[in-house]
Design a protein around this motif. Sequence first.
Motif, short mmCIF file in Angstrom:
data_model
loop_
_atom_site.label_atom_id
_atom_site.label_comp_id
_atom_site.label_asym_id
_atom_site.label_seq_id
_atom_site.Cartn_x
_atom_site.Cartn_y
_atom_site.Cartn_z
N SER A 1 -21.85 53.66 -0.44
CA SER A 1 -22.85 54.39 0.33
C SER A 1 -23.22 53.63 1.60
O SER A 1 -22.99 52.41 1.70
CB SER A 1 -24.11 54.62 -0.51
N PHE A 2 -23.80 54.34 2.58
CA PHE A 2 -24.16 53.74 3.87
C PHE A 2 -25.55 53.09 3.79
O PHE A 2 -26.42 53.53 3.03
CB PHE A 2 -24.18 54.80 4.97
N LYS B 1 -21.86 53.18 12.69
CA LYS B 1 -21.71 54.58 13.08
C LYS B 1 -23.00 55.02 13.77
O LYS B 1 -24.09 54.85 13.22
CB LYS B 1 -21.45 55.46 11.86
N SER C 1 -15.86 60.45 1.68
CA SER C 1 -14.56 59.85 1.36
C SER C 1 -14.59 58.33 1.51
O SER C 1 -13.59 57.73 1.88
CB SER C 1 -13.49 60.43 2.28
N VAL C 2 -15.74 57.72 1.27
CA VAL C 2 -15.84 56.27 1.34
C VAL C 2 -16.26 55.75 -0.03
O VAL C 2 -16.97 56.43 -0.78
CB VAL C 2 -16.86 55.83 2.41
N PRO C 3 -15.82 54.55 -0.39
CA PRO C 3 -16.11 54.05 -1.73
C PRO C 3 -17.56 53.60 -1.94
O PRO C 3 -18.00 53.49 -3.08
CB PRO C 3 -15.16 52.86 -1.87
N GLY D 1 -22.03 59.45 2.88
CA GLY D 1 -21.70 58.48 1.84
C GLY D 1 -20.96 59.10 0.67
O GLY D 1 -20.20 58.42 -0.03
N SER E 1 -16.72 49.42 3.21
CA SER E 1 -15.66 50.32 3.66
C SER E 1 -15.03 49.89 4.98
O SER E 1 -13.82 50.02 5.17
CB SER E 1 -16.21 51.74 3.80
N PHE E 2 -15.85 49.37 5.91
CA PHE E 2 -15.37 49.12 7.27
C PHE E 2 -15.52 47.67 7.73
O PHE E 2 -15.04 47.32 8.80
CB PHE E 2 -16.09 50.03 8.27
N LYS F 1 -14.68 60.11 16.05
CA LYS F 1 -14.95 59.02 15.13
C LYS F 1 -15.99 58.10 15.79
O LYS F 1 -15.67 57.33 16.69
CB LYS F 1 -13.67 58.25 14.83
N TYR G 1 -21.48 47.31 -3.02
CA TYR G 1 -20.35 46.47 -2.58
C TYR G 1 -20.47 45.05 -3.14
O TYR G 1 -19.51 44.52 -3.72
CB TYR G 1 -20.29 46.45 -1.06
N ASN H 1 -21.45 50.39 6.77
CA ASN H 1 -20.84 50.41 5.44
C ASN H 1 -19.89 49.23 5.35
O ASN H 1 -18.69 49.33 5.61
CB ASN H 1 -20.09 51.73 5.22
#
Length: 473
Positions: A395-396, A371, A391-393, A388, A364-365, A430, A463, A361
């Motif tokens: 999708s993966f 992951k 709590s992430v802005p 997705g 986000s990261f 995590k 994104y 992602n």
Amino acid sequence: MDNNLLILAGISLITIFVTYLLTKQSVNKKVGQYKSIDEALTKSKKAQEALKEAIAAAEKELCRINAETANLQALKGQDDSLKTSIQEQQASFQKAQNSLNELIESIDQNEDKLNELMSSIDLYSRLDEYTTHGHFEMPEYLYETSNRYVSEIKDIRQQQKEMIKEKTAITFPESTIISNDNAFNKKILNGQVKLMLTAFNVECDMLIAKVSPSSFDRTLERIEKLANNLEKSAATLECGFDIDYIELKFEECKLQYQYILKKQEEIIEQKLIKEQIREEQRAIKEFEKAIAEAEKEEKMYRNLLDKARGELSKATDQERIEMEQKIAILEQQLAEAETKEERAKSMAEQTRKGHVYVISNIGSFGEDVYKIGLTRRLEPMDRVKELGDASVPFSFDVHAMIFTDDAPALESALHREFHRQRVNAVNTRKEFFNVDLVEIQEAVNKISGIEAEFKMTALAEDYHESLRLTATA
């Protein structure tokens, strides 16, 4: 000419005569003041002596005035040089003040840089082991379980008690001379030893109880500094801590630090186990639901197929062709339903089967953060969509979805492989790793022996579109 001289001579004679008369008159007057000439001479001598004394005093005052005048003249001569020196000193002071201001400004800037640098590192880790996200590296544990650490800490503290009991924790002279009373001297010495041990142990217990990864080094330094300060306070009595006792405190601090981390790790492992059990139960429920739906679907297609076959014998030639096509479709749907049922039953019997996924992602990261997780769901993409939506802005992106008979084993092996690249080295739940995607692919192929298919490009459509809209706004 001669007449003039005669006139002048006459005038001079007249003047002399008049002066004589006046002088005589004054003398006669003064003579009348005294009874005799001796008295007049005596008073005249006294007046003369007083006049001499006045003259001597005046001469002395004149010498003093001359000396002060010379000093004033000398000071006046130095006035210009003093003014020049003062001006030079003022210029030098101003220059020093400017240099001092520049130095203070430089110090402030360096302090800001130092604070910024210190905030980005962890004091326990070595410099080459810092992660880009600022987390400390996990230590090499001495023991496998937290219970073993508790046992070792008890043993260390018992060794400390034995040193105190044997009076070897602190070195001190056999006797000291404070007064003529030896018993009193010994009492003071023993009291000093007890005071040092009490203060040291109480402070050390407080420091060790609060030890953490970021304060481990500082805690050891504070223990050492505490011992030094206490020794200085007792220097007159020649009392000092035994190095073995200090090393036992260091060892206790190290064990306590690792115990805290190991305990946290065990709690996380227990949570992972519980999560795994919940995931397995959730998967079993999904399998049972899928089996029930497949059985229902299979029964429905069988009934439809039996009905179609019954109608086939009564159909006309034209209807027969249509019925045969319908029967073929129903047979295919029935076969698919049977396959789906068998697959659900098989996965329900072997709950370790599942998919290991590799997702990213970027929005986000950031890049090169992946992951690595697993899911036993019949539709593994449901798990990715769930992540997705959490709590992430954004999708993966899915880079790999690897089906294997032992998904937990493959996932654990990959996590161990990239342990040092964990984004969060504290919470192992995590499952994010800062690693190159090619390395993950090579590790999967090596561990599982499966030539897994990887998508090397992350689309990150939302994104990149967000970036475009922000730039054009």
